[in-house]
Design a protein around this motif. Structure first.
Motif, mmCIF file in Angstrom:
data_model
loop_
_atom_site.group_PDB
_atom_site.id
_atom_site.type_symbol
_atom_site.label_atom_id
_atom_site.label_comp_id
_atom_site.label_asym_id
_atom_site.label_seq_id
_atom_site.Cartn_x
_atom_site.Cartn_y
_atom_site.Cartn_z
ATOM 1 N N THR A 40 15.129 -11.404 115.953
ATOM 2 C CA THR A 40 14.404 -11.402 114.686
ATOM 3 C C THR A 40 12.939 -11.040 114.883
ATOM 4 O O THR A 40 12.356 -10.343 114.051
ATOM 5 N N SER A 44 11.110 -7.872 113.242
ATOM 6 C CA SER A 44 9.914 -8.013 112.404
ATOM 7 C C SER A 44 8.760 -7.164 112.934
ATOM 8 O O SER A 44 7.990 -6.615 112.152
ATOM 9 N N ASP A 47 9.541 -3.677 111.831
ATOM 10 C CA ASP A 47 9.299 -3.551 110.393
ATOM 11 C C ASP A 47 7.804 -3.498 110.099
ATOM 12 O O ASP A 47 7.363 -2.739 109.239
ATOM 13 N N ASP A 48 7.021 -4.326 110.788
ATOM 14 C CA ASP A 48 5.575 -4.309 110.591
ATOM 15 C C ASP A 48 4.985 -2.955 110.953
ATOM 16 O O ASP A 48 4.106 -2.446 110.267
#
Length: 95
Positions: A40, A44, A47-48
């Motif tokens: 995860t 993330s 995605d950032d």
């Protein structure tokens, strides 16, 4: 080089001797939880990186308000919260 089946059996036997039969489920659970958290976090981070818009030439460099921090996970955080609750109850004035 492909591992032979007896290599895997020897490896499993060594792990069983080191950790013992009673601790193997705990070890497997901990490894699974660690892998899930790592997955995860990596997602993330990706995605950032992909969500950040590149600054346009006319922009002032200010970004939109940041998202609130996500809560931490894990046993250590739960234990810290429980310890804080106990401390708050002890310092609360009695009525």
């Amino acid at each position: 080089m492909r591992p032979e089946p007896w290599h895997l059996l020897v490896l499993l036997l060594v792990v069983l001797i080191i950790f013992g039969a009673k601790r193997l489920p705990d070890v497997a659970r901990s490894v699974g939880k660690s892998m899930r958290i790592m997955k995860t976090e990596v997602k993330s981070l990706r995605d950032d990186d992909s969500d950040e818009p590149s600054p346009s030439p006319g922009s002032t460099g200010t970004s939109s308000p940041a998202e609130p921090p996500r809560p931490l996970e894990g046993r250590a955080v739960d234990e810290a919260r429980e310890h804080q609750r106990e401390a708050d109850q002890q310092h609360r004035p009695s009525s």
